[in-house]
Design a protein around this motif. Sequence first.
Motif, PDB file in Angstrom:
ATOM      1  N   LYS A 132      -8.589  -4.084  10.266  1.00 25.98           N
ATOM      2  CA  LYS A 132      -8.080  -5.432  10.532  1.00 25.98           C
ATOM      3  C   LYS A 132      -9.024  -6.265  11.398  1.00 25.98           C
ATOM      4  O   LYS A 132      -8.804  -7.449  11.584  1.00 25.98           O
ATOM      5  N   ASN A 144      -4.444  -2.089   4.564  1.00 24.42           N
ATOM      6  CA  ASN A 144      -5.840  -2.206   4.167  1.00 24.42           C
ATOM      7  C   ASN A 144      -6.696  -1.239   4.984  1.00 24.42           C
ATOM      8  O   ASN A 144      -7.342  -1.617   5.938  1.00 24.42           O
ATOM      9  N   ASN A 169      -6.557   1.780  10.725  1.00 26.67           N
ATOM     10  CA  ASN A 169      -5.873   0.516  10.477  1.00 26.67           C
ATOM     11  C   ASN A 169      -6.386  -0.566  11.430  1.00 26.67           C
ATOM     12  O   ASN A 169      -6.622  -1.699  11.016  1.00 26.67           O
ATOM     13  N   GLN A 170      -6.594  -0.212  12.695  1.00 24.04           N
ATOM     14  CA  GLN A 170      -7.133  -1.176  13.663  1.00 24.04           C
ATOM     15  C   GLN A 170      -8.521  -1.648  13.243  1.00 24.04           C
ATOM     16  O   GLN A 170      -8.821  -2.835  13.279  1.00 24.04           O
TER      17      GLN A 170
END
Length: 110
Positions: A46, A2, A42-43
């Motif tokens: 999330k 995501n 990505n970090q």
Amino acid sequence: MNLLHTTVIKENDFNSVIQLNKGFALIEFCSSSSGWSIVMLNQISKSNNSCIKGINFYQINIDTSPGLIGKYRITTLPKYLLYKNQKFICSFEGLKSIRELETILKTASE
């Protein structure tokens, strides 16, 4: 995975992107040989932190925008510039953990 939406910008778009941005803008400088920082994206994607979710993420390839190298003292990649409501907040090099990024954003929000 995501991932957040990123906008790739060129040197001649840099100033207008900053001036038109509302909230936080995180600009990543990279090169075609170093690749894009999927890990950082990505970090961020999330995180449940509302400040982090509100970041507008931009990427600039210094291979096609060499004039920005000296102006922003780019010696290490990736390098990031953080702006909030068109004002420069800070710069940092290398990947940061979500906690480090949250601390930077919290400080900028005060």
